[in-house]
Write a protein that holds these residues in place. Structure first.
Motif, short mmCIF file in Angstrom:
data_model
loop_
_atom_site.label_atom_id
_atom_site.label_comp_id
_atom_site.label_asym_id
_atom_site.label_seq_id
_atom_site.Cartn_x
_atom_site.Cartn_y
_atom_site.Cartn_z
N GLY A 165 -0.21 12.62 -8.75
CA GLY A 165 -0.40 12.51 -7.32
C GLY A 165 -1.42 13.49 -6.76
N LEU B 5 -6.25 9.27 -7.07
CA LEU B 5 -5.13 10.12 -7.45
C LEU B 5 -4.91 10.10 -8.97
CD1 LEU B 5 -2.55 8.84 -4.79
CD2 LEU B 5 -4.26 10.66 -4.53
N ARG C 153 -8.74 7.81 -1.27
CA ARG C 153 -8.57 8.91 -2.20
C ARG C 153 -8.34 8.33 -3.60
NH1 ARG C 153 -6.81 13.77 0.34
NH2 ARG C 153 -7.78 13.81 2.41
N SER D 250 -5.05 14.68 -5.66
CA SER D 250 -6.30 14.03 -5.23
C SER D 250 -7.45 14.53 -6.10
CB SER D 250 -6.58 14.36 -3.76
OG SER D 250 -7.73 13.70 -3.31
N ASP E 260 -1.25 12.95 2.42
CA ASP E 260 -2.34 13.90 2.25
C ASP E 260 -1.97 15.24 2.88
OD1 ASP E 260 -2.62 13.61 5.00
OD2 ASP E 260 -4.72 12.99 4.95
N ARG F 210 -0.66 3.57 -1.99
CA ARG F 210 -1.12 3.52 -3.37
C ARG F 210 -1.33 2.06 -3.75
NH1 ARG F 210 1.41 8.70 -6.13
NH2 ARG F 210 0.08 7.97 -7.82
N TRP G 100 1.78 7.92 -0.45
CA TRP G 100 1.26 9.23 -0.86
C TRP G 100 0.79 9.94 0.40
CZ3 TRP G 100 -3.66 11.45 -0.30
CH2 TRP G 100 -3.85 12.67 -0.99
#
Length: 548
Positions: free
Chosen positions: A377, A373, A371, A379, A413, A421, A411
Motif C-alpha cells: 500500500g 501502489l 497513484r 505510494s 492518501d 484500488r 486506499w
C-alpha cells in the motif's frame, strides 16, 4: 436575513432547459425513430410524474430492462427526474440472473420490453420487491415513425391496460401507466449525493456488483468528458454499444449535457456504422477494439464518409498498437484512447499527445488523480510498477449493499482521501503518462517471473494471420503456470498454430515464451467487448484439478 440558494446544475434540469430553448432540434435518434428535444423532454416528464403519483422518489430504485431504443433513455431519465435511482440491466442475462440483480438492487418497479418480460415470465415468480402497478411493459416505437409525441401511438390497443400472458397478469402497458400524467417537470428537488443510477459491472471476473453513481458523479462524467472530447450543442454522437453499459454513457451523457444529438445504433453492424457516419453527420463516436477490427475489415470502408468526424473514442480494453495505427491511417489523427473503470476513474491519450507516448493510455481525465501502489500500500515513485489507484469527483458512492467489498477497494492518501484500488497493474512515466501492463488477476507468474499477457498479445497480434488474440495463464507442472495464446484468424487465412507459435517465440523473451497457440472462432466478451479471460482459463485449470 434572506439568503440565496447554493445553486447546482442537475441533469434532469439541463434536459428541460434544452427542451425549453431548442424544442424542435433533434435530441435522440435510434434506428428510424427520431425525437426532438421537446418530445423527448415531455416523454421523460410523463414517466416521472406517473412514478411520483405512485409514491416513487428519493431512495427508490427502478429497473430498466430494455435494449437500445429511444424509450429506454426516456425511462432512465424519467426515473431520475422523479428523484429515484435507475437500474439498467444487461440484455445478455438469463431470467434468474435478471431476477437476482433486481433483488440485489432493491428495485420496486421495472420498465421492460417483450424480450426481457419473456425471461422473467418464465420464472415461477417475479422478484418479491417489485410492486403491483410498477411493472411497466414497453414496446419500442415501430420502425418508420419519425416524429411526434414520444408516447403517442406507442402502445397499440391490444396492449392497453394489463398485459396478458404474464405472471398473474402483472404487467401494465406504458400508455396505461402514463395516462393522465402531466408532461411538465414534477416538483422534485435533487441533491448531489442522491443516487442517480446503479450500474452492474459486467466485469471480467466474479459476479456483477452494483456500482452506485450519484448526481455529482454523473455531472462530472458529463462535463469532464464534454470538455475533454470537445462536445458542444452542434455535436452529433454515434453510440455503437448497449445503452445499459456504463461505457456507452461516455458518449450519451456529454452530448445530451451540451444539447447536441445522440444517434444510438439499435445493434452494431460494421456496414451500418459506416453508412451512419455520413448520413447522420457524425462528429463523435465510441467503439471497442473488437468493433474497430470489424470496421477496418469491412469492404464498405473505402466508400464511407467520415469527413465530419472530430473525435473517435476507443475504450473497454486497450487497442493493439497495429490496430491503433490502422485506425489513425484510415480516419486521420482523431483517435482518443480511454482507460478507465466504472467505479470511477479514467485517463485519455489524445491525438495531440507526443508520438513518444503512443503506447501509453495518456493522463488522467479532468478532475482525477492517480497513484501507483506496491503490495504493502505504499505510494510508488514514477517509473515503478504497481497497482493503479485513483481519486476524483466521478468516483462511485460504493457497491450497493456491499460495504465490505467497497472497503476492500479503499486506499487513503496522506490527506485522508479515499482512493479506489483498480486491480490493474501499471506504471507512470516521468511525464505522468500511464502505461497499463495488465489486470492483476490476469498476470501470469511463471517460474517466479511476472508475465504480462498484454505484452505477449502485442507480439502475437502482429502475425499476418492473426485477427485477434488473447493470452491466458494455464497450469504447468514445473513453472506453476505458463502462457497460452488463443487466436482468432483472419477470414480466408491459412493459419497454422504451430507456425504462429514458432514465429511468436522467436520474438519473445525466454520467460515470456508461449506454451502453445490454439485457434478459436470467437471469445466470450462483456458488454464493452472486453474478453472474459476467467471463462477461457477455467477449463484448463479444472482439467488439471486446480482452482483459479
Amino acid at each position: 436575513m434572506a439568503m440565496l440558494d447554493d445553486p447546482q446544475v442537475f441533469i434532469p434540469d439541463l434536459i428541460a432547459n434544452h427542451a425549453r430553448f431548442q424544442p424542435l432540434k433533434e435530441a435522440v435518434v435510434c434506428g428510424e425513430v427520431r425525437r426532438n428535444w421537446g418530445d423527448f423532454d415531455r416523454a421523460i416528464s410523463r414517466i416521472a410524474n406517473a412514478l411520483v403519483a405512485q409514491g416513487i422518489g428519493r431512495g427508490d430504485k427502478v429497473a430498466v430492462l430494455m435494449g437500445n431504443c429511444v424509450e429506454m433513455l426516456e425511462a432512465v431519465f424519467g426515473i431520475v427526474r422523479a428523484g429515484a435511482c435507475a437500474v439498467p440491466l444487461s440484455g445478455l442475462l438469463t431470467g434468474p440472473q435478471l431476477a437476482g440483480l433486481i433483488d440485489d438492487s432493491g428495485a420496486v418497479g421495472a420498465f421492460a420490453t417483450a424480450d426481457f418480460r419473456a425471461r422473467l415470465d418464465a420464472l415461477d415468480a417475479l422478484p418479491l420487491g417489485l410492486r403491483q402497478g410498477l411493472l411497466i411493459a414497453v414496446d419500442a416505437t415501430p420502425a418508420g415513425v419519425a416524429t411526434g409525441e414520444a408516447l403517442s401511438g406507442l402502445i397499440s390497443g391490444s396492449l392497453s391496460g394489463v398485459i396478458s400472458g404474464s405472471i398473474s397478469g402483472s404487467w401494465r402497458s406504458l400508455a396505461d401507466f402514463v395516462e393522465g400524467a402531466a408532461d411538465t417537470q414534477p416538483v422534485v428537488n435533487y441533491r448531489l449525493d442522491d443516487a442517480f443510477n446503479i450500474i452492474y459491472s459486467s466485469g471480467t471476473t466474479g459476479l456483477p456488483k452494483g456500482i452506485v453513481q450519484t448526481h455529482r458523479a454523473r455531472l462530472h462524467w458529463a462535463f469532464s468528458n464534454a470538455i475533454e472530447m470537445g462536445f458542444r450543442d452542434t455535436s452529433r454522437a454515434l453510440t455503437t454499444t448497449s445503452l445499459y453499459s456504463n461505457g456507452t454513457w461516455l458518449m450519451m451523457l456529454p452530448v445530451l449535457f451540451t444539447g447536441g444529438t445522440l444517434v444510438a445504433m439499435p445493434s452494431f453492424d460494421a456496414g451500418r456504422f459506416l453508412a451512419l457516419l455520413g448520413a447522420e453527420r457524425i462528429t463523435h463516436t465510441f467503439m471497442v477494439p473488437s468493433q474497430f477490427i470489424m470496421v477496418l475489415a469491412d469492404p464498405r470502408l473505402a466508400q464511407a464518409d467520415s469527413s465530419r468526424l472530430e473525435t473517435i473514442l476507443c475504450g473497454g480494453s486497450p487497442l493493439r498498437s497495429d490496430t491503433k495505427r490502422e485506425v489513425i491511417e484510415t480516419f486521420g489523427n482523431k483517435l482518443t484512447e480511454l482507460y478507465g473503470f466504472s467505479e470511477g476513474f479514467a485517463t485519455m491519450l489524445k491525438p495531440w499527445h507526443p508520438a513518444s507516448k503512443f503506447d501509453t493510455v495518456g493522463t488522467p481525465v479532468l478532475g482525477f488523480e492517480i497513484r501507483i501502489l506496491d503490495e504493502t500500500g505504499r505510494s510508488l515513485p514514477r517509473g515503478e510498477i504497481g497497482e493503479i489507484a485513483s481519486y476524483g469527483a466521478g468516483m462511485m458512492q460504493g457497491y450497493h449493499g456491499k460495504p465490505e467489498e467497497t472497503a476492500k477497494l479503499i486506499w487513503r492518501d496522506e490527506r485522508g482521501r479515499t482512493f479506489i484500488r483498480s486491480g490493474d497493474v501499471g506504471r507512470l512515466d516521468e511525464d505522468g503518462f500511464l502505461s497499463i501492463l495488465d489486470r492483476k488477476k490476469d498476470m501470469i507468474i511463471s517460474g517466479g517471473f511476472n508475465v504480462f499477457p498484454s505484452d505477449l498479445e502485442q507480439v502475437v497480434g502482429e502475425h499476418p494471420a492473426v485477427r485477434d488474440v488473447t493470452v491466458i495463464g494455464v497450469p504447468h507442472d514445473r513453472w506453476g503456470e505458463t502462457a497460452l495464446a488463443l487466436v482468432i484468424a483472419h477470414s480466408g487465412s491459412d493459419a497454422d498454430p504451430a507456425a504462429i507459435l514458432a514465429w511468436a517465440n522467436q520474438r519473445l523473451g525466454k520467460h515470456q515464451r508461449l506454451a502453445g497457440v490454439e485457434l478459436l472462432v470467437d471469445f466470450p466478451r462483456n458488454a464493452l467487448g472486453k474478453v472474459l479471460k476467467r471463462e477461457l482459463r477455467e477449463p484448463y485449470w479444472k482439467a488439471a484439478g486446480r482452482t483459479l
